[in-house]
Scaffold this motif. Structure first.
Motif, PDB file in Angstrom:
ATOM      1  N   MET A   1      -1.537 -31.530   0.653  1.00 44.28           N
ATOM      2  CA  MET A   1      -2.249 -30.265   0.012  1.00 44.28           C
ATOM      3  C   MET A   1      -2.921 -29.788   1.673  1.00 44.28           C
ATOM      4  O   MET A   1      -3.481 -30.413   2.330  1.00 44.28           O
ATOM      5  N   LYS A   2      -2.783 -28.248   1.520  1.00 39.37           N
ATOM      6  CA  LYS A   2      -3.362 -27.568   2.478  1.00 39.37           C
ATOM      7  C   LYS A   2      -4.214 -26.603   2.182  1.00 39.37           C
ATOM      8  O   LYS A   2      -3.905 -25.844   1.196  1.00 39.37           O
ATOM      9  N   VAL A   3      -5.530 -26.394   2.891  1.00 38.83           N
ATOM     10  CA  VAL A   3      -6.209 -25.206   2.327  1.00 38.83           C
ATOM     11  C   VAL A   3      -6.614 -24.318   3.690  1.00 38.83           C
ATOM     12  O   VAL A   3      -6.925 -25.014   4.704  1.00 38.83           O
ATOM     13  N   TYR A   4      -6.202 -23.168   3.469  1.00 41.69           N
ATOM     14  CA  TYR A   4      -6.561 -22.104   4.643  1.00 41.69           C
ATOM     15  C   TYR A   4      -7.629 -21.064   3.987  1.00 41.69           C
ATOM     16  O   TYR A   4      -7.736 -20.894   2.863  1.00 41.69           O
ATOM     17  N   THR A   5      -8.547 -20.984   4.806  1.00 48.36           N
ATOM     18  CA  THR A   5      -9.862 -20.192   4.565  1.00 48.36           C
ATOM     19  C   THR A   5      -9.614 -18.846   5.171  1.00 48.36           C
ATOM     20  O   THR A   5      -9.039 -18.654   6.279  1.00 48.36           O
ATOM     21  N   ILE A   6      -9.731 -17.854   4.364  1.00 42.55           N
ATOM     22  CA  ILE A   6      -9.565 -16.269   4.494  1.00 42.55           C
ATOM     23  C   ILE A   6     -10.899 -15.779   4.644  1.00 42.55           C
ATOM     24  O   ILE A   6     -11.549 -15.612   3.462  1.00 42.55           O
ATOM     25  N   TYR A   7     -11.550 -15.791   5.909  1.00 42.77           N
ATOM     26  CA  TYR A   7     -12.837 -15.353   5.853  1.00 42.77           C
ATOM     27  C   TYR A   7     -12.701 -13.688   5.735  1.00 42.77           C
ATOM     28  O   TYR A   7     -11.958 -13.078   6.053  1.00 42.77           O
ATOM     29  N   PRO A   8     -14.000 -13.250   5.159  1.00 45.87           N
ATOM     30  CA  PRO A   8     -13.857 -11.846   4.990  1.00 45.87           C
ATOM     31  C   PRO A   8     -14.358 -11.047   6.006  1.00 45.87           C
ATOM     32  O   PRO A   8     -14.703 -11.347   6.987  1.00 45.87           O
ATOM     33  N   ALA A   9     -13.626  -9.721   5.977  1.00 46.83           N
ATOM     34  CA  ALA A   9     -13.899  -8.745   7.163  1.00 46.83           C
ATOM     35  C   ALA A   9     -14.720  -7.696   6.421  1.00 46.83           C
ATOM     36  O   ALA A   9     -14.717  -7.048   5.565  1.00 46.83           O
ATOM     37  N   GLY A  10     -16.244  -7.804   6.963  1.00 48.69           N
ATOM     38  CA  GLY A  10     -17.401  -7.211   6.392  1.00 48.69           C
ATOM     39  C   GLY A  10     -18.028  -7.816   5.021  1.00 48.69           C
ATOM     40  O   GLY A  10     -17.900  -9.195   5.088  1.00 48.69           O
ATOM     41  N   PHE A  11     -18.259  -7.152   4.077  1.00 46.25           N
ATOM     42  CA  PHE A  11     -19.117  -7.540   3.067  1.00 46.25           C
ATOM     43  C   PHE A  11     -18.093  -8.114   1.959  1.00 46.25           C
ATOM     44  O   PHE A  11     -16.949  -7.663   1.394  1.00 46.25           O
ATOM     45  N   ALA A  12     -17.931  -9.521   1.947  1.00 45.32           N
ATOM     46  CA  ALA A  12     -17.030 -10.118   0.811  1.00 45.32           C
ATOM     47  C   ALA A  12     -17.315 -11.599   0.963  1.00 45.32           C
ATOM     48  O   ALA A  12     -18.455 -12.218   1.698  1.00 45.32           O
ATOM     49  N   ALA A  13     -16.720 -12.354   0.027  1.00 47.69           N
ATOM     50  CA  ALA A  13     -16.865 -13.747  -0.103  1.00 47.69           C
ATOM     51  C   ALA A  13     -15.673 -14.490   0.815  1.00 47.69           C
ATOM     52  O   ALA A  13     -14.883 -13.649   1.222  1.00 47.69           O
ATOM     53  N   ASN A  14     -15.713 -15.748   1.007  1.00 53.03           N
ATOM     54  CA  ASN A  14     -14.625 -16.521   1.376  1.00 53.03           C
ATOM     55  C   ASN A  14     -13.561 -16.481   0.382  1.00 53.03           C
ATOM     56  O   ASN A  14     -13.752 -16.574  -0.575  1.00 53.03           O
ATOM     57  N   THR A  15     -12.265 -16.650   0.627  1.00 50.97           N
ATOM     58  CA  THR A  15     -11.078 -16.707  -0.124  1.00 50.97           C
ATOM     59  C   THR A  15     -10.436 -18.154   0.139  1.00 50.97           C
ATOM     60  O   THR A  15     -10.293 -18.037   1.658  1.00 50.97           O
ATOM     61  N   ILE A  26      -2.019 -20.982  -4.500  1.00 50.87           N
ATOM     62  CA  ILE A  26      -3.033 -20.397  -5.411  1.00 50.87           C
ATOM     63  C   ILE A  26      -4.260 -19.757  -4.532  1.00 50.87           C
ATOM     64  O   ILE A  26      -4.313 -20.378  -3.610  1.00 50.87           O
ATOM     65  N   LEU A  27      -4.816 -18.860  -4.990  1.00 51.39           N
ATOM     66  CA  LEU A  27      -5.966 -18.574  -4.364  1.00 51.39           C
ATOM     67  C   LEU A  27      -7.265 -18.758  -5.145  1.00 51.39           C
ATOM     68  O   LEU A  27      -7.225 -18.526  -6.423  1.00 51.39           O
ATOM     69  N   ILE A  28      -8.410 -19.201  -4.455  1.00 48.35           N
ATOM     70  CA  ILE A  28      -9.598 -19.447  -5.169  1.00 48.35           C
ATOM     71  C   ILE A  28     -10.493 -18.213  -4.665  1.00 48.35           C
ATOM     72  O   ILE A  28     -10.719 -18.058  -3.623  1.00 48.35           O
ATOM     73  N   ASP A  29     -10.730 -17.245  -5.876  1.00 45.31           N
ATOM     74  CA  ASP A  29     -11.334 -16.363  -5.649  1.00 45.31           C
ATOM     75  C   ASP A  29     -10.198 -15.315  -4.803  1.00 45.31           C
ATOM     76  O   ASP A  29      -9.441 -15.578  -4.121  1.00 45.31           O
ATOM     77  N   CYS A  30     -10.627 -14.102  -4.802  1.00 45.15           N
ATOM     78  CA  CYS A  30      -9.813 -13.048  -4.011  1.00 45.15           C
ATOM     79  C   CYS A  30     -10.685 -11.799  -3.527  1.00 45.15           C
ATOM     80  O   CYS A  30     -10.860 -10.625  -4.515  1.00 45.15           O
ATOM     81  N   ALA A  31     -11.381 -11.797  -2.500  1.00 45.50           N
ATOM     82  CA  ALA A  31     -12.460 -11.140  -2.047  1.00 45.50           C
ATOM     83  C   ALA A  31     -11.888  -9.762  -1.742  1.00 45.50           C
ATOM     84  O   ALA A  31     -12.840  -8.765  -1.875  1.00 45.50           O
ATOM     85  N   HIS A  55     -18.555 -11.816  -9.566  1.00 39.03           N
ATOM     86  CA  HIS A  55     -19.025 -10.637  -8.903  1.00 39.03           C
ATOM     87  C   HIS A  55     -18.186  -9.942  -7.781  1.00 39.03           C
ATOM     88  O   HIS A  55     -17.112 -10.477  -7.372  1.00 39.03           O
ATOM     89  N   TYR A  56     -18.756  -8.800  -7.525  1.00 38.08           N
ATOM     90  CA  TYR A  56     -17.464  -7.929  -6.861  1.00 38.08           C
ATOM     91  C   TYR A  56     -17.162  -8.395  -5.664  1.00 38.08           C
ATOM     92  O   TYR A  56     -15.968  -8.255  -5.216  1.00 38.08           O
ATOM     93  N   ASP A  57     -18.119  -9.181  -4.775  1.00 33.02           N
ATOM     94  CA  ASP A  57     -17.713  -9.895  -3.405  1.00 33.02           C
ATOM     95  C   ASP A  57     -16.571 -10.992  -3.802  1.00 33.02           C
ATOM     96  O   ASP A  57     -15.967 -11.187  -2.617  1.00 33.02           O
ATOM     97  N   HIS A  58     -16.230 -11.387  -4.788  1.00 32.47           N
ATOM     98  CA  HIS A  58     -15.394 -12.222  -4.892  1.00 32.47           C
ATOM     99  C   HIS A  58     -13.772 -11.884  -5.766  1.00 32.47           C
ATOM    100  O   HIS A  58     -12.967 -12.542  -5.735  1.00 32.47           O
TER     101      HIS A  58
END
Length: 200
Positions: A1-15, A26-31, A55-58
């Motif tokens: 299993m591999k987890v990739y972190t997609i950090y937000p550009a501006g206001f948002a959460a981690n995906t 699969i995505l955990i949240d979709c910021a 919440h909107y940022d997620h």
């Protein structure tokens, strides 16, 4: 299993893009909508989105992912909150509707893209907040952070319930990597010993 972190550009959460075979994820949240392109750059086809809360940022990229054909799931009770006026008022953003494929209950176990995932209900930050456990990882959304916990002063939040939810995570047997909705990852063992907001 591999987890990739997609950090937000501006206001948002981690995906988090989680893959077992290196091709489907699969995505955990979709910021943000850009998450889809980031997954494509990684050579991943997104099959589903698991929301920790609404919440909107997620959830800012969910409309785009829904059009792409990904199934979107959330915790039981959160589906009604996502599109409510009180949720939209938090960030002053209208919540554009997207389809919810299903809601998930505490203790429910699902299999997606070769991943066995357990749902852990963790309300307190929001009414239907959940965490997801798969392998040696827990995705905690805004329930538990590195050295902190989520807010409880937003609509449907509750401090007592949030602290109980964090302790519910602490009670899990063994140690786990903790991937948070904001900030850097941590471990459950570290938080049990060092988190000053909720102590074991």
């Amino acid at each position: 299993m591999k987890v990739y972190t997609i950090y937000p550009a501006g206001f948002a959460a981690n995906t988090y893009a989680v893959t077992e075979d290196g091709e489907n994820c699969i995505l955990i949240d979709c910021a943000q909508p850009r998450v889809l392109d980031e997954c494509k750059k990684l050579g991943l086809t997104t099959r589903a989105v698991l929301l920790t809360h609404g919440h909107y940022d997620h959830i800012g990229g969910c409309v785009e992912l829904g059009k792409y054909g990904a199934d979107i799931y959330c915790g039981a009770g959160e589906d009604k909150f996502i599109f409510s006026r009180e949720n939209a008022a938090i960030f002053g953003e209208e919540i554009e509707r997207f389809a919810i494929a299903g809601t998930l209950k505490d203790g429910e176990k699902i299999s997606l893209c070769g991943l066995d995932i357990e749902v852990i209900a963790t309300d307190g930050h929001s009414v239907g907040g959940v965490c997801y456990k798969t392998g040696d990882c827990i995705f905690t959304g805004d329930t538990l952070f590195c050295g902190s916990v989520g807010r409880w002063d937003l609509p449907t939040g509750n401090a007592k319930k949030l602290f109980a939810s964090v302790k519910k995570l602490y009670a899990l047997q063994g140690d786990f990597k903790v991937y948070c909705g904001h900030g850097e990852p941590t471990t459950l063992g570290y938080e049990r010993k060092n988190n000053q907001f909720v102590k074991q």
